[in-house]
Design a protein around this motif. Structure first.
Motif, PDB file in Angstrom:
ATOM      1  N   ARG A   1       1.090  -1.371   0.148  1.00 15.24           N
ATOM      2  CA  ARG A   1      -0.018  -0.150   0.205  1.00 15.24           C
ATOM      3  C   ARG A   1       0.797   1.141  -0.062  1.00 15.24           C
ATOM      4  O   ARG A   1       2.026   1.427   0.567  1.00 15.24           O
ATOM      5  CB  ARG A   1      -0.958   0.074   0.661  1.00 15.24           C
ATOM      6  CG  ARG A   1      -2.137   1.281   1.069  1.00 15.24           C
ATOM      7  CD  ARG A   1      -3.146   0.641   2.304  1.00 15.24           C
ATOM      8  NE  ARG A   1      -3.829  -0.652   2.309  1.00 15.24           N
ATOM      9  CZ  ARG A   1      -4.635  -0.966   3.210  1.00 15.24           C
ATOM     10  NH1 ARG A   1      -4.267  -0.450   4.164  1.00 15.24           N
ATOM     11  NH2 ARG A   1      -4.886  -2.063   3.051  1.00 15.24           N
ATOM     12  N   TRP A   2       0.514   2.563  -0.453  1.00 17.66           N
ATOM     13  CA  TRP A   2       0.659   3.946  -0.533  1.00 17.66           C
ATOM     14  C   TRP A   2      -0.453   4.223   0.108  1.00 17.66           C
ATOM     15  O   TRP A   2      -0.706   4.096  -0.168  1.00 17.66           O
ATOM     16  CB  TRP A   2       0.941   4.039  -2.473  1.00 17.66           C
ATOM     17  CG  TRP A   2       2.101   3.473  -2.957  1.00 17.66           C
ATOM     18  CD1 TRP A   2       2.102   2.654  -3.965  1.00 17.66           C
ATOM     19  CD2 TRP A   2       3.427   3.968  -2.739  1.00 17.66           C
ATOM     20  NE1 TRP A   2       3.285   2.212  -4.483  1.00 17.66           N
ATOM     21  CE2 TRP A   2       3.552   3.439  -3.797  1.00 17.66           C
ATOM     22  CE3 TRP A   2       4.579   5.035  -2.264  1.00 17.66           C
ATOM     23  CZ2 TRP A   2       5.103   3.139  -4.590  1.00 17.66           C
ATOM     24  CZ3 TRP A   2       5.981   4.533  -2.308  1.00 17.66           C
ATOM     25  CH2 TRP A   2       6.136   4.150  -3.344  1.00 17.66           C
ATOM     26  N   ALA A   3       0.767   4.972   0.753  1.00 20.78           N
ATOM     27  CA  ALA A   3      -0.127   5.534   2.469  1.00 20.78           C
ATOM     28  C   ALA A   3       0.145   7.020   2.578  1.00 20.78           C
ATOM     29  O   ALA A   3       1.701   6.734   2.552  1.00 20.78           O
ATOM     30  CB  ALA A   3      -0.297   4.814   3.467  1.00 20.78           C
ATOM     31  N   ARG A   4      -0.317   7.535   3.318  1.00 24.52           N
ATOM     32  CA  ARG A   4      -0.311   9.249   3.218  1.00 24.52           C
ATOM     33  C   ARG A   4       0.451   8.935   4.561  1.00 24.52           C
ATOM     34  O   ARG A   4       0.075   8.200   5.424  1.00 24.52           O
ATOM     35  CB  ARG A   4      -1.075  10.101   3.166  1.00 24.52           C
ATOM     36  CG  ARG A   4      -1.319  10.565   2.127  1.00 24.52           C
ATOM     37  CD  ARG A   4      -2.181  12.115   1.748  1.00 24.52           C
ATOM     38  NE  ARG A   4      -1.830  12.471   0.402  1.00 24.52           N
ATOM     39  CZ  ARG A   4      -3.295  11.786  -0.326  1.00 24.52           C
ATOM     40  NH1 ARG A   4      -3.939  11.094   0.222  1.00 24.52           N
ATOM     41  NH2 ARG A   4      -3.094  12.465  -1.527  1.00 24.52           N
ATOM     42  N   LEU A   5       1.147   9.365   5.375  1.00 23.69           N
ATOM     43  CA  LEU A   5       1.678   9.383   6.818  1.00 23.69           C
ATOM     44  C   LEU A   5       1.428   8.546   7.718  1.00 23.69           C
ATOM     45  O   LEU A   5       0.975   8.149   8.388  1.00 23.69           O
ATOM     46  CB  LEU A   5       2.649  10.620   7.246  1.00 23.69           C
ATOM     47  CG  LEU A   5       2.830  10.690   8.877  1.00 23.69           C
ATOM     48  CD1 LEU A   5       4.408   9.570   8.833  1.00 23.69           C
ATOM     49  CD2 LEU A   5       3.528  11.775   9.471  1.00 23.69           C
ATOM     50  N   GLU A   6       0.257   9.937   7.907  1.00 31.07           N
ATOM     51  CA  GLU A   6      -0.867   8.762   9.004  1.00 31.07           C
ATOM     52  C   GLU A   6      -1.713   7.180   9.033  1.00 31.07           C
ATOM     53  O   GLU A   6      -1.497   7.049   9.668  1.00 31.07           O
ATOM     54  CB  GLU A   6      -2.469   9.820   8.874  1.00 31.07           C
ATOM     55  CG  GLU A   6      -3.595   9.545   9.771  1.00 31.07           C
ATOM     56  CD  GLU A   6      -4.423  10.278  10.207  1.00 31.07           C
ATOM     57  OE1 GLU A   6      -5.530  10.222  10.608  1.00 31.07           O
ATOM     58  OE2 GLU A   6      -3.774  11.685   9.981  1.00 31.07           O
ATOM     59  N   GLU A   7      -2.357   6.777   7.822  1.00 33.36           N
ATOM     60  CA  GLU A   7      -1.985   5.751   7.385  1.00 33.36           C
ATOM     61  C   GLU A   7      -1.178   4.702   7.303  1.00 33.36           C
ATOM     62  O   GLU A   7      -0.576   3.886   7.895  1.00 33.36           O
ATOM     63  CB  GLU A   7      -3.554   5.916   5.937  1.00 33.36           C
ATOM     64  CG  GLU A   7      -3.532   4.480   5.480  1.00 33.36           C
ATOM     65  CD  GLU A   7      -3.785   3.994   4.199  1.00 33.36           C
ATOM     66  OE1 GLU A   7      -4.686   3.280   3.794  1.00 33.36           O
ATOM     67  OE2 GLU A   7      -3.802   4.932   3.498  1.00 33.36           O
TER      68      GLU A   7
ATOM     69  N   LEU B   1       8.893   2.185  14.199  1.00 30.87           N
ATOM     70  CA  LEU B   1       8.541   2.324  13.397  1.00 30.87           C
ATOM     71  C   LEU B   1       7.884   3.485  12.455  1.00 30.87           C
ATOM     72  O   LEU B   1       8.012   4.076  11.742  1.00 30.87           O
ATOM     73  CB  LEU B   1       7.908   0.842  12.143  1.00 30.87           C
ATOM     74  CG  LEU B   1       8.066   1.011  10.677  1.00 30.87           C
ATOM     75  CD1 LEU B   1       9.045   1.625  10.056  1.00 30.87           C
ATOM     76  CD2 LEU B   1       7.451  -0.026   9.859  1.00 30.87           C
ATOM     77  N   GLN B   2       6.416   3.861  13.539  1.00 27.82           N
ATOM     78  CA  GLN B   2       5.689   4.719  13.928  1.00 27.82           C
ATOM     79  C   GLN B   2       7.126   6.292  13.933  1.00 27.82           C
ATOM     80  O   GLN B   2       6.743   7.245  12.897  1.00 27.82           O
ATOM     81  CB  GLN B   2       4.850   4.710  14.641  1.00 27.82           C
ATOM     82  CG  GLN B   2       4.254   3.756  14.300  1.00 27.82           C
ATOM     83  CD  GLN B   2       2.727   3.794  15.679  1.00 27.82           C
ATOM     84  OE1 GLN B   2       2.809   3.681  16.213  1.00 27.82           O
ATOM     85  NE2 GLN B   2       1.357   3.224  15.044  1.00 27.82           N
ATOM     86  N   ASP B   3       8.133   5.949  14.499  1.00 26.09           N
ATOM     87  CA  ASP B   3       8.461   6.825  14.683  1.00 26.09           C
ATOM     88  C   ASP B   3       9.335   7.417  14.000  1.00 26.09           C
ATOM     89  O   ASP B   3      10.064   9.005  13.196  1.00 26.09           O
ATOM     90  CB  ASP B   3       9.686   7.386  16.214  1.00 26.09           C
ATOM     91  CG  ASP B   3       8.245   7.077  17.354  1.00 26.09           C
ATOM     92  OD1 ASP B   3       7.106   7.932  17.642  1.00 26.09           O
ATOM     93  OD2 ASP B   3       9.049   6.803  18.535  1.00 26.09           O
ATOM     94  N   THR B   4      10.345   6.516  13.134  1.00 28.95           N
ATOM     95  CA  THR B   4      10.255   6.170  11.736  1.00 28.95           C
ATOM     96  C   THR B   4       9.793   7.171  11.108  1.00 28.95           C
ATOM     97  O   THR B   4      11.064   7.887  10.071  1.00 28.95           O
ATOM     98  CB  THR B   4      11.590   4.969  11.681  1.00 28.95           C
ATOM     99  OG1 THR B   4      12.046   4.822  12.762  1.00 28.95           O
ATOM    100  CG2 THR B   4      12.477   5.024  10.492  1.00 28.95           C
ATOM    101  N   LEU B   5       8.611   6.625  10.132  1.00 23.59           N
ATOM    102  CA  LEU B   5       7.993   7.222   9.509  1.00 23.59           C
ATOM    103  C   LEU B   5       8.148   8.574   9.493  1.00 23.59           C
ATOM    104  O   LEU B   5       8.137  10.119   8.751  1.00 23.59           O
ATOM    105  CB  LEU B   5       6.612   6.734   9.223  1.00 23.59           C
ATOM    106  CG  LEU B   5       6.505   5.147   8.824  1.00 23.59           C
ATOM    107  CD1 LEU B   5       5.647   4.274   9.053  1.00 23.59           C
ATOM    108  CD2 LEU B   5       7.113   5.678   7.095  1.00 23.59           C
ATOM    109  N   ILE B   6       7.667   9.614  11.389  1.00 23.99           N
ATOM    110  CA  ILE B   6       7.222  10.546  11.493  1.00 23.99           C
ATOM    111  C   ILE B   6       8.531  11.611  11.295  1.00 23.99           C
ATOM    112  O   ILE B   6       8.534  12.386  10.575  1.00 23.99           O
ATOM    113  CB  ILE B   6       7.019  11.070  12.670  1.00 23.99           C
ATOM    114  CG1 ILE B   6       5.932  10.194  12.595  1.00 23.99           C
ATOM    115  CG2 ILE B   6       6.557  12.356  13.161  1.00 23.99           C
ATOM    116  CD1 ILE B   6       5.625   9.988  14.701  1.00 23.99           C
ATOM    117  N   ALA B   7      10.104  10.841  11.609  1.00 23.55           N
ATOM    118  CA  ALA B   7      11.475  11.330  10.952  1.00 23.55           C
ATOM    119  C   ALA B   7      11.854  12.096   9.680  1.00 23.55           C
ATOM    120  O   ALA B   7      11.700  12.410   9.278  1.00 23.55           O
ATOM    121  CB  ALA B   7      12.280  10.493  12.310  1.00 23.55           C
TER     122      ALA B   7
END
Length: 149
Positions: A115-121, A131-137
């Motif tokens: 899936r291609w997803a924007r940050l929140e999804e 992993l969430q912290d890595t995506l936010i970073a």
């Protein structure tokens, strides 16, 4: 000794008419084993292989996206540490942009969906805080780069 894996947080930018950061989508792959968790492409380092080569090889194997499809973003690397079945594991993630946002993803047998997803999804799919912290970073890094231009 810790298991070591390397991969990419792969992102694409959508049409320029969509304002940042909403124009950025991250690639997540759903495993075909275990709890079917969602993860960026990554895999174990082979003997004699350097970390960045591993990330490129694994992204090609798992998503069909080779070095010719990716542009590695300078100044971003995240190292995650966690336990897998009681053993320590470390994962290095670089950030890479898909050069052509329309490039097809081709999954290996290790994954059943992507899936291609924007940050929140993407963070909701990721489930794990590190992993969430890595995506936010990654998002923050891209926004900082945008502001410098």
């Amino acid at each position: 000794m810790a298991l070591r894996a390397c991969g990419f947080i792969v992102f694409r930018r959508l049409a320029s008419c969509i304002p940042p950061p909403d124009n950025i989508e991250y690639l997540l792959l759903q495993t075909s084993y275990g709890e079917h968790h969602w993860t960026p492409p990554k895999g174990h380092v082979d003997p004699g292989e350097d970390d960045l080569t591993t990330a490129l090889r694994e992204t090609k194997e798992e998503a069909g996206l080779g070095a010719e499809h990716l542009r590695v973003i300078d100044g971003f690397v995240q190292e995650l540490h966690y336990q897998v079945r009681g053993r320590p594991k470390e994962v290095l993630y670089w950030l890479a942009e898909l050069r052509d946002p329309g490039t097809a993803v081709t999954l290996s047998d290790e994954h059943q969906d992507y899936r291609w997803a924007r940050l929140e999804e993407a963070c909701a799919l990721a489930q794990y805080k590190d992993l969430q912290d890595t995506l936010i970073a990654a998002q923050r890094h891209l926004q900082d780069q945008q502001e410098k231009q």
